[in-house]
Design a protein around this motif. Structure first.
Motif, PDB file in Angstrom:
ATOM      1  N   ASP A 410      67.734 -81.758   8.653  1.00  0.00           N
ATOM      2  CA  ASP A 410      66.373 -81.639   9.188  1.00  0.00           C
ATOM      3  C   ASP A 410      65.525 -80.685   8.346  1.00  0.00           C
ATOM      4  OD1 ASP A 410      64.354 -82.138  11.308  1.00  0.00           O
ATOM      5  OD2 ASP A 410      64.654 -80.007  11.728  1.00  0.00           O
ATOM      6  N   ARG A 414      62.029 -81.647   6.372  1.00  0.00           N
ATOM      7  CA  ARG A 414      60.742 -80.986   6.614  1.00  0.00           C
ATOM      8  C   ARG A 414      60.112 -80.486   5.319  1.00  0.00           C
ATOM      9  NH1 ARG A 414      63.439 -78.222  10.874  1.00  0.00           N
ATOM     10  NH2 ARG A 414      63.216 -76.274   9.716  1.00  0.00           N
ATOM     11  N   GLU A 564      63.150 -89.208  14.704  1.00  0.00           N
ATOM     12  CA  GLU A 564      61.899 -88.983  15.441  1.00  0.00           C
ATOM     13  C   GLU A 564      62.163 -88.207  16.727  1.00  0.00           C
ATOM     14  OE1 GLU A 564      59.599 -92.483  16.173  1.00  0.00           O
ATOM     15  OE2 GLU A 564      59.912 -93.290  14.156  1.00  0.00           O
ATOM     16  N   GLU A 567      62.448 -84.505  16.008  1.00  0.00           N
ATOM     17  CA  GLU A 567      61.326 -83.808  15.387  1.00  0.00           C
ATOM     18  C   GLU A 567      60.576 -82.968  16.403  1.00  0.00           C
ATOM     19  OE1 GLU A 567      58.863 -86.669  13.518  1.00  0.00           O
ATOM     20  OE2 GLU A 567      60.148 -86.921  11.762  1.00  0.00           O
ATOM     21  N   GLN A 574      59.144 -87.597  21.844  1.00  0.00           N
ATOM     22  CA  GLN A 574      60.591 -87.429  21.724  1.00  0.00           C
ATOM     23  C   GLN A 574      61.322 -88.241  22.781  1.00  0.00           C
ATOM     24  OE1 GLN A 574      61.518 -83.266  21.828  1.00  0.00           O
ATOM     25  NE2 GLN A 574      60.260 -82.768  20.055  1.00  0.00           N
TER      26      GLN A 574
END
Length: 789
Positions: A410, A414, A564, A567, A574
């Protein structure tokens, strides 16, 4: 000497209930369907619950799970994970047989199989199936890997690893050679192009070709295979770089308009960039090398007696990388374990001085930094400002044994706009989910190095990719007949590399005539040159494909939706993403982190008698090589947390003999200081590489002459007239590489290019005479034109 118990053991030391694993592999072009059958047997006096934690490829789509007890068979269904767990627990409470297969919430390459209420004396045959894409190797081979190893996953301090949300238990590990269940494996291969060869790291029976065109073949493991390593198959096809497209018919019993009811197209593209653009190798960049120095890096690359220690292979690779960097770029080297360090406070300009400083540090690197906490160094790197006009290229080397895989991936995702990430999984048991995830989200390329693989050749391929101009503005467009619509299942493509495959999945909705065609176009910009690759294909669906493309497309969509759901942002988004994950997973029958396979054998409704015993089947780890140096073993001990060491007190002992020699037992493997062999002489090519200067030249010195098998005086006497010692030494080094190390050219290609570039800059007037004199001195016949002079 301490004996180490292994496997699933009862209070009376009865053997593990898992008796055998049988694997059937069906390969169609670049996709494999794998069916594994696990045979359990309960030899106890009471019903048992066996829990087996095992690895699968991180990109695998698990699509079938069934169990056969006696003459009855029950096929599992996909449920939302919590509901599946409740159904499993309820079945055990009622005394019924139940089976639960679930994916780890922290890493998609680890699965847990629970076999509940297996009656005394009863056997259960459990079958699971998955489909997976085959990775393209540096030599264009397709790699299939059956993981035999589940290395212990390091849990960073302060991380709960999903505690409270998962019922995963820590796997108890033993040397793989001691695990008492057997493995048999056979594979059938079918390709539209001839199969040129099949290779493996394990002994195989002779390959059987099933037709004259050699487009079909069968292969199986030789008898007596010990499940002490990952099983790798390398498949080679003729013209493997040709693009292909397969349209697969949907399931007849499912209504059209849904993912499983409509046809799915699977497109395989191999971008070929214009030669003029490919010659524009970048001379700039910020190269950051991130090296795993946890205790596990002191393990050997494989179980072979001559296998190199992982950290030593990484050090040699760092040497090669540093010598191959272009003048004027920036670089830094990070080490990580329980903490992290870096050689320079911030990235520095590549020069002779900074290269020498880095090489001194590399020489002393050891696997002595404890655990495997990769997240913090990555966070630190991404906090550093990027250097203008120096694209950031991240090279991560790790044996991939972490439990917080998704958190690591992750943070790379980002920050994907500021870097490219090239990842390398070292040794058996490296997490495919971590290595592939880092490269995918970091717009880079993943490589796995195990067994007899040379890390250097694979790393240099990735350096070649890093030096290619970055591909930007990638778009995919579809041209299909009126009345047909295309729904992409693959997220937008974020990176392309010369000769590397890109797979695209899409759902086709609408009526299609028999001879209709479609077309997919991939457009992108490379070094400000607009480029496109196009493929036309028939829209007529193929039958009898086992829904492979549908399941891989569903897997791709599920992974995208899971990302997704994780996130940070609007909570409702979410929740919607999680609901869609469950919906797609249940509809397609493909596993996800939010669902599980559950099967309950209700039988005759009679409850099983006796207390239910829980047994944890130990997963195999790579055994320690008997010739591993005590120093490396001691570093592995030093890396263990105190609590773990306390638990290992009966596993590892040391004592002093009457002669004062330190002796050590490690899981039944005996070491003494006498085992510490004299270091082997350095490989001549590595010695040559270590002597090269940052500019690309070599100095004329005794160490260089020794590489050539000559004295310094012999080399000096042979120097052509009016040629400087540095030019002469550099010409000799390049001639020697071409003359004696041609088979390793992909490893030294870049540093040789630097040398030739330096010679051009020196404007040597008699280069032909130098090459001829070098051939005479070294005893080879290298042509000047082949050296790029």
């Amino acid at each position: 000497m301490v004996n180490c118990c292994c496997g699933l053991l009862t209070a009376t030391k009865e053997p593990v209930p898992l008796k055998a694993v049988d694997v059937e592999v069906t390969v169609r072009d670049h996709v494999a369907t794998v069916a594994a059958t696990l045979l359990y047997e309960n030899k106890e006096q009471s019903p048992i619950e066996a829990v087996f934690i095992f690895p699968l490829p991180g990109d695998a789509a698990v699509c079938h799970f069934s169990a056969k007890i006696g003459q009855s068979e029950v096929v599992a269904e996909v449920r939302e994970k919590q509901k599946a767990r409740e159904e499993y627990d309820d079945a055990l409470t009622r005394g019924q047989q139940a089976f639960l297969l679930e994916e780890s919430e922290q890493s998609p390459d680890v699965f847990s199989l629970s076999v509940g209420s297996l009656p005394p004396g009863e056997s259960a045959s459990i079958r699971l199936e998955y489909v997976t894409e085959l990775a393209v190797q540096a030599d264009d081979g397709l790699r299939f890997c059956l993981p035999a190893v589940l290395n212990p996953r390091y849990q960073p301090l302060g991380s709960d690893g999903g505690a409270g949300t998962t019922r995963f238990i820590p796997g108890t590990s033993v040397p793989a050679s001691l695990v008492p269940y057997s493995l048999s494996l056979c594979a059938s291969v079918c390709s539209p192009r001839p199969i040129t060869k099949v290779e493996s790291n394990c002994s195989l029976d002779p390959v059987q070709y099933l037709n004259q065109q050699q487009t079909q073949a069968a292969v199986k493991l030789a008898a007596g295979h010990k499940f002490d390593r990952d099983v790798e198959l390398l498949l080679y096809y003729k013209d493997s770089h040709l693009p292909t497209a397969v349209v697969e018919a949907g399931r007849a019993s499912v209504k059209p308009g849904s993912l499983m009811g409509d046809p799915v197209v699977m497109v395989s593209l191999y971008p070929e960039f214009p030669p003029a653009v490919m010659s524009l190798m970048t001379k700039s960049g910020e190269f950051l090398f991130v090296i795993d120095r946890s205790g596990s890096m002191s393990s050997p690359m494989s179980n072979a007696d001559s296998s190199q220690i992982r950290i030593d292979s990484a050090k040699e690779t760092l040497l090669l990388l540093l010598k191959s960097l272009p003048i004027g770029c920036y670089f830094n080297i990070y080490s990580f374990g329980s903490s992290f360090t870096h050689i320079f406070p911030q990235s520095v300009v590549y020069s002779q001085q900074t290269m020498d400083e880095a090489l001194k540090v590399i020489e002393d690197l050891q696997a002595d930094m404890g655990g495997t906490e990769i997240l913090e160094p990555l966070k630190h790197i991404f906090k550093q400002p990027c250097i203008p006009s120096q694209p950031r290229q991240l090279f991560v080397f790790t044996d991939g044994e972490v439990s917080n895989t998704k958190a690591v991936i992750d943070v790379v995702k980002r920050n994907s706009g500021s870097h490219r990430c090239f990842s390398f999984g070292i040794g058996m048991g490296a997490s495919t989910a971590l290595i592939n995830g880092l490269a995918k989200e970091g717009r880079g390329h993943a490589q796995f190095i195990s067994g007899a693989d040379r890390m250097q050749s694979k790393v240099m391929q990735s350096l070649r990719f890093a030096l290619q101009p970055a591909v930007v503005d990638i778009s995919v467009t579809w041209d299909v007949p009126a009345g047909v619509s295309v729904t992409p299942l693959t997220p937008p493509i974020i990176n392309l590399f010369q000769g590397q495959r890109s797979l695209i999945y899409a759902q086709l909705t609408g009526e299609v005539s028999g001879d209709a065609e479609g077309c997919v176009t991939v457009k992108y910009s490379l070094a400000e040159h607009p480029t496109q690759n196009q493929l036309k294909f028939s829209l007529k669906p193929t039958e009898d494909t086992g829904l492979t493309a549908h399941r891989l497309g569903a897997r791709t969509l599920i992974r995208s939706l899971e990302a997704e759901a994780n996130e940070q942002g609007d909570l409702s988004d979410q929740v919607n993403a999680k609901e869609m994950v469950v919906e797609v997973s249940v509809q397609s029958g493909v596993s996800s982190s939010l669902t599980a396979f559950i099967a309950v054998n209700k039988g005759n409704g009679k409850a099983l008698q006796g207390p239910l015993l829980r047994r944890n089947v130990r997963a195999p780890i790579m055994k320690m090589c008997g010739k591993m140096a005590p120093r490396a073993m001691a570093m592995a001990m030093a890396s263990c947390p105190p609590l773990l060491m306390a638990n290992c007190s009966n596993f590892m002992r040391s004592s002093c003999s009457s002669s004062g020699m330190v002796e050590m037992d490690y899981g039944g493997i005996h070491f003494s200081r006498a085992d510490l062999a004299i270091p082997a002489p350095r490989d001549p090519m590595l010695q040559l590489i270590s002597l090269q200067r940052a500019s690309g030249s070599w100095l004329l010195e005794s160490a260089l002459a020794a590489v050539f098998g000559r004295t310094l005086k012999d080399v000096e006497v042979a120097t052509p007239a009016s040629v400087s010692p540095e030019v002469w030494a550099t010409v000799l080094a390049v001639v020697w590489l071409h003359g004696f190390k041609k088979d390793a050219q992909e490893e030294w290609e870049f540093l040789a290019m630097k040398a030739v570039s330096w010679l051009h800059g020196e404007k040597v007037p008699c280069i032909t005479e130098c090459v001829e004199a070098g051939n005479v001195l070294l005893g080879c016949q290298v042509e000047e034109s082949s050296m790029g002079m």
